[in-house]
Design an enzyme around this catalytic site. Structure first.
Site, PDB file in Angstrom:
ATOM      1  N   GLY A   1       0.652  -0.909  -0.042  1.00  0.00           N
ATOM      2  CA  GLY A   1       0.090  -0.152   0.246  1.00  0.00           C
ATOM      3  C   GLY A   1       0.589   1.268  -0.286  1.00  0.00           C
ATOM      4  N   CYS A   2       1.862   1.560  -0.252  1.00  0.00           N
ATOM      5  CA  CYS A   2       3.347   2.890  -0.124  1.00  0.00           C
ATOM      6  C   CYS A   2       2.991   2.973  -1.628  1.00  0.00           C
ATOM      7  CB  CYS A   2       4.031   2.218   0.314  1.00  0.00           C
ATOM      8  SG  CYS A   2       5.849   3.730   0.627  1.00  0.00           S
ATOM      9  N   GLY A   3       2.751   4.446  -1.317  1.00  0.00           N
ATOM     10  CA  GLY A   3       2.526   5.048  -2.444  1.00  0.00           C
ATOM     11  C   GLY A   3       3.012   6.275  -2.459  1.00  0.00           C
TER      12      GLY A   3
END
Length: 271
Positions: free
Chosen positions: A111-113
């Site tokens: 989920g890292c953006g």
């Protein structure tokens, strides 16, 4: 060969503070390293659910500003390996030239953006505001969120994935994508919207619902897709609210049953 999206596991349950006498069967969602390569050059590695990978490749490329549309992708080759999967994209020469000017080395967590962004301007890119559109009934937004929950088979099986859905003004989801990462689920959805055949309703005529909080990256991705309504299960951040205001997006949070909180651009939602 298809990569499985889930695997069986043996677990011990604790119920009411008491450990069960023996193990039980369970199912866990897979999380696989997905490397994106453009015209032979490695660009980013994300951890994602190994499903709908061509949608992910196109959606990630769009929301990162690498391409302007699905037409800029000439080919996508999927290369499974022992360590993960490589998505090898061939993009137009113009897009490849732009990419070389803003290289980004990113090793993604779930989920890292933003992992590995090198400069502050890359965080809040200059995305144009979404064009004004016809207001959507509040009931349609609520119905879309409720219907999305019924179309998450991997979450029903594992309890470990997020979802993103696009629905028309009637609140009926036309597309739903799942992933262990909320950003990845939204990228998959946006890629699927971009790759749809001619004759499908335009993306900007509907709304996007997500099963997560609304961070500024989710707002930014929604704007990149040209969609003017983003509805989230949980709360937005203050930066997400400010960005949604600037990008002309109606931002809704705390979508629970028949309740919601509208944070920006109330004119896009009608009674």
């Amino acid at each position: 060969m298809l990569t499985p999206t889930s695997r069986p596991a043996r677990v011990l349950r604790i119920r009411g503070g008491v450990r069960a006498p023996g193990p039980e069967d369970d199912v866990l969602a897979e999380e696989t390293p997905i490397a994106l390569e453009y015209n032979g050059i490695s660009h980013a590695t994300m951890l994602a659910t190994p499903a709908d990978l061509e949608d992910f490749a196109v959606g990630f490329s769009l929301t990162e500003g690498i391409i302007e549309g699905a037409r800029d992708v000439r080919d996508i080759e999927t290369r499974p390996g022992a360590a993960g999967i490589v998505l090898a994209l061939t993009i137009s020469s113009a897009c490849a030239a732009r990419l070389k000017e803003r290289r980004r080395a990113m090793s993604g967590r779930t989920g890292c953006g933003l992992c590995g962004v090198e400069t502050l301007p890359e965080v809040l890119r200059d995305i144009p505001p979404v064009a004004a559109g016809t207001a959507v009934p509040a009931r349609a937004v609520l119905d879309a969120m409720r219907a999305m929950r019924q179309r998450q088979p991997l979450h029903a099986q594992t309890g470990a994935t997020h979802a993103a859905a696009w629905a028309g003004a009637d609140g009926v989801p036309g597309l739903v994508r799942e992933d262990v990462g909320r950003h990845n689920a939204l990228d998959k959805l946006i890629g699927a919207l971009a790759r749809r055949a001619d004759g499908a309703p335009p993306a900007h005529s509907g709304l996007i619902a997500v099963s997560s909080r609304a961070s500024f990256e989710m707002v930014q991705k929604t704007a990149a897709a040209g969609v003017g309504i983003l509805a989230a299960v949980s709360a937005p951040t203050a930066l997400a609210q400010r960005l949604a205001e600037r990008l002309n997006i109606a931002l809704l949070g705390f979508m629970r049953d028949d309740d919601a909180t509208l944070y920006t651009h109330a004119e896009r939602i009608r009674a």
